[in-house]
Write a protein that holds these residues in place. Structure first.
Motif, PDB file in Angstrom:
ATOM      1  N   MET A   1       0.810  -1.210   0.000  1.00  0.00           N
ATOM      2  CA  MET A   1       0.000   0.000   0.000  1.00  0.00           C
ATOM      3  C   MET A   1       0.846   1.264   0.000  1.00  0.00           C
ATOM      4  SD  MET A   1      -2.994  -0.838  -0.370  1.00  0.00           S
ATOM      5  CE  MET A   1      -3.280  -2.528  -0.729  1.00  0.00           C
ATOM      6  N   SER A   2       2.136   1.095   0.134  1.00  0.00           N
ATOM      7  CA  SER A   2       3.019   2.251   0.093  1.00  0.00           C
ATOM      8  C   SER A   2       2.898   2.991  -1.235  1.00  0.00           C
ATOM      9  CB  SER A   2       4.460   1.812   0.328  1.00  0.00           C
ATOM     10  OG  SER A   2       5.316   2.915   0.282  1.00  0.00           O
ATOM     11  N   LYS A   3       2.577   2.242  -2.312  1.00  0.00           N
ATOM     12  CA  LYS A   3       2.423   2.891  -3.616  1.00  0.00           C
ATOM     13  C   LYS A   3       1.251   3.873  -3.590  1.00  0.00           C
ATOM     14  CE  LYS A   3      -0.505  -0.599  -5.734  1.00  0.00           C
ATOM     15  NZ  LYS A   3      -0.733  -1.497  -6.836  1.00  0.00           N
ATOM     16  N   TYR A   4       0.179   3.535  -2.867  1.00  0.00           N
ATOM     17  CA  TYR A   4      -0.950   4.455  -2.753  1.00  0.00           C
ATOM     18  C   TYR A   4      -0.540   5.715  -2.009  1.00  0.00           C
ATOM     19  CZ  TYR A   4      -4.022   0.663  -4.275  1.00  0.00           C
ATOM     20  OH  TYR A   4      -4.626  -0.329  -4.990  1.00  0.00           O
ATOM     21  N   SER A   5       0.236   5.541  -0.965  1.00  0.00           N
ATOM     22  CA  SER A   5       0.710   6.677  -0.195  1.00  0.00           C
ATOM     23  C   SER A   5       1.535   7.617  -1.070  1.00  0.00           C
ATOM     24  CB  SER A   5       1.543   6.194   0.998  1.00  0.00           C
ATOM     25  OG  SER A   5       2.004   7.292   1.741  1.00  0.00           O
ATOM     26  N   LYS A   6       2.419   7.043  -1.861  1.00  0.00           N
ATOM     27  CA  LYS A   6       3.295   7.848  -2.715  1.00  0.00           C
ATOM     28  C   LYS A   6       2.498   8.572  -3.804  1.00  0.00           C
ATOM     29  CE  LYS A   6       7.411   6.402  -3.420  1.00  0.00           C
ATOM     30  NZ  LYS A   6       8.617   5.685  -3.863  1.00  0.00           N
ATOM     31  N   VAL A   7       1.543   7.896  -4.415  1.00  0.00           N
ATOM     32  CA  VAL A   7       0.721   8.514  -5.466  1.00  0.00           C
ATOM     33  C   VAL A   7      -0.085   9.672  -4.879  1.00  0.00           C
ATOM     34  CG1 VAL A   7      -1.283   8.131  -6.963  1.00  0.00           C
ATOM     35  CG2 VAL A   7       0.586   6.482  -6.954  1.00  0.00           C
ATOM     36  N   LEU A   8      -0.738   9.433  -3.749  1.00  0.00           N
ATOM     37  CA  LEU A   8      -1.531  10.494  -3.124  1.00  0.00           C
ATOM     38  C   LEU A   8      -0.647  11.657  -2.676  1.00  0.00           C
ATOM     39  CD1 LEU A   8      -4.025   8.313  -1.083  1.00  0.00           C
ATOM     40  CD2 LEU A   8      -4.624   9.894  -2.929  1.00  0.00           C
ATOM     41  N   LEU A   9       0.523  11.351  -2.155  1.00  0.00           N
ATOM     42  CA  LEU A   9       1.447  12.402  -1.718  1.00  0.00           C
ATOM     43  C   LEU A   9       1.875  13.276  -2.893  1.00  0.00           C
ATOM     44  CD1 LEU A   9       3.019  13.542   0.697  1.00  0.00           C
ATOM     45  CD2 LEU A   9       4.904  12.049   0.022  1.00  0.00           C
ATOM     46  N   ARG A  10       2.203  12.663  -4.005  1.00  0.00           N
ATOM     47  CA  ARG A  10       2.624  13.424  -5.188  1.00  0.00           C
ATOM     48  C   ARG A  10       1.504  14.299  -5.735  1.00  0.00           C
ATOM     49  NH1 ARG A  10       6.310   8.669  -7.897  1.00  0.00           N
ATOM     50  NH2 ARG A  10       8.161   9.120  -6.638  1.00  0.00           N
ATOM     51  N   PHE A  11       0.280  13.759  -5.791  1.00  0.00           N
ATOM     52  CA  PHE A  11      -0.834  14.572  -6.259  1.00  0.00           C
ATOM     53  C   PHE A  11      -1.166  15.685  -5.261  1.00  0.00           C
ATOM     54  CE2 PHE A  11      -1.544  11.320  -9.464  1.00  0.00           C
ATOM     55  CZ  PHE A  11      -1.967  12.083 -10.542  1.00  0.00           C
ATOM     56  N   PHE A  59      -1.493   2.411   7.597  1.00  0.00           N
ATOM     57  CA  PHE A  59      -2.335   1.220   7.533  1.00  0.00           C
ATOM     58  C   PHE A  59      -2.239   0.541   6.166  1.00  0.00           C
ATOM     59  CE2 PHE A  59      -4.463   4.067  10.542  1.00  0.00           C
ATOM     60  CZ  PHE A  59      -4.547   3.252  11.649  1.00  0.00           C
ATOM     61  N   THR A  60      -2.420  -0.760   6.165  1.00  0.00           N
ATOM     62  CA  THR A  60      -2.493  -1.536   4.935  1.00  0.00           C
ATOM     63  C   THR A  60      -3.880  -2.159   4.868  1.00  0.00           C
ATOM     64  OG1 THR A  60      -0.145  -2.045   5.066  1.00  0.00           O
ATOM     65  CG2 THR A  60      -1.473  -3.442   3.631  1.00  0.00           C
ATOM     66  N   PRO A  61      -4.766  -1.614   4.029  1.00  0.00           N
ATOM     67  CA  PRO A  61      -6.115  -2.185   3.924  1.00  0.00           C
ATOM     68  C   PRO A  61      -6.078  -3.608   3.384  1.00  0.00           C
ATOM     69  CG  PRO A  61      -6.025  -0.005   2.940  1.00  0.00           C
ATOM     70  CD  PRO A  61      -4.609  -0.420   3.219  1.00  0.00           C
ATOM     71  N   ALA A  62      -6.980  -4.440   3.899  1.00  0.00           N
ATOM     72  CA  ALA A  62      -7.040  -5.833   3.480  1.00  0.00           C
ATOM     73  C   ALA A  62      -7.610  -5.967   2.066  1.00  0.00           C
ATOM     74  CB  ALA A  62      -7.886  -6.636   4.461  1.00  0.00           C
ATOM     75  N   LYS A  63      -8.543  -5.118   1.693  1.00  0.00           N
ATOM     76  CA  LYS A  63      -9.171  -5.184   0.366  1.00  0.00           C
ATOM     77  C   LYS A  63      -8.565  -4.132  -0.549  1.00  0.00           C
ATOM     78  CE  LYS A  63     -12.392  -8.228   1.325  1.00  0.00           C
ATOM     79  NZ  LYS A  63     -12.423  -9.530   0.780  1.00  0.00           N
ATOM     80  N   THR A  64      -7.727  -4.575  -1.451  1.00  0.00           N
ATOM     81  CA  THR A  64      -7.056  -3.623  -2.330  1.00  0.00           C
ATOM     82  C   THR A  64      -7.985  -3.027  -3.380  1.00  0.00           C
ATOM     83  OG1 THR A  64      -6.265  -5.394  -3.748  1.00  0.00           O
ATOM     84  CG2 THR A  64      -4.787  -4.653  -1.991  1.00  0.00           C
ATOM     85  N   VAL A  65      -9.074  -3.709  -3.726  1.00  0.00           N
ATOM     86  CA  VAL A  65     -10.005  -3.168  -4.721  1.00  0.00           C
ATOM     87  C   VAL A  65     -10.631  -1.877  -4.197  1.00  0.00           C
ATOM     88  CG1 VAL A  65     -12.161  -3.581  -5.965  1.00  0.00           C
ATOM     89  CG2 VAL A  65     -10.480  -5.405  -5.763  1.00  0.00           C
ATOM     90  N   ILE A  66     -11.098  -1.898  -2.959  1.00  0.00           N
ATOM     91  CA  ILE A  66     -11.687  -0.688  -2.368  1.00  0.00           C
ATOM     92  C   ILE A  66     -10.628   0.399  -2.248  1.00  0.00           C
ATOM     93  CG2 ILE A  66     -12.803   0.289  -0.317  1.00  0.00           C
ATOM     94  CD1 ILE A  66     -14.664  -1.498  -1.815  1.00  0.00           C
TER      95      ILE A  66
END
Length: 130
Positions: A1-11, A59-66
């Motif tokens: 989920m670190s990739k989500y953090s990085k994408v959101l941080l950059r935007f 946090f690392t969500p269990a459901k990556t689709v959501i």
């Protein structure tokens, strides 16, 4: 989920630069025509996306689709809402008012979905990082 953090941080950083530029422009020109767009870019684009970037770092969500739906609806919705506001309030291209309104409403609706996805995520199983 670190990739989500990085994408959101950059935007969020992109929204921060745009919001700061608009604030600087308004101060320099003495015109506050961008005030609504400026405020929403900073609150929805910069602060909200940054807060969600921190969430995904902790946090690392269990459901990556959501989580995937949340991240991309947040980015698309924040951009859509603020661009829609710009089109609706400032009318830079003299588009049909219906086009401006639909862009504004669709962007805001996608952003609302991202808040709903985030709400759902907070009730789902997560793994706290050590």
């Amino acid at each position: 989920m670190s990739k989500y953090s990085k994408v959101l941080l950059r935007f969020s950083a992109l929204f921060a630069v745009i919001g700061a530029f608009l604030g600087s422009h308004m101060a320099g020109s003495g015109s506050y025509q961008f005030k609504t767009v400026h405020a929403h870019i900073l609150v929805v684009g910069w602060l909200t996306l940054f807060a969600w970037a921190v969430y995904y770092k902790v946090f690392t969500p269990a459901k990556t689709v959501i989580a995937t739906l949340h991240v991309w609806s947040a980015i698309i919705g924040a951009a859509g809402l603020t661009i829609g506001m710009w089109l609706y309030y400032l009318k830079p291209f003299n588009l049909n008012e219906t086009v401006d309104t639909v862009f504004f409403i669709v962007g805001g609706s996608i952003l609302l979905l991202s808040f709903i996805f985030f709400f759902i995520l907070t009730f789902m199983k997560t793994e706290e990082k050590q």
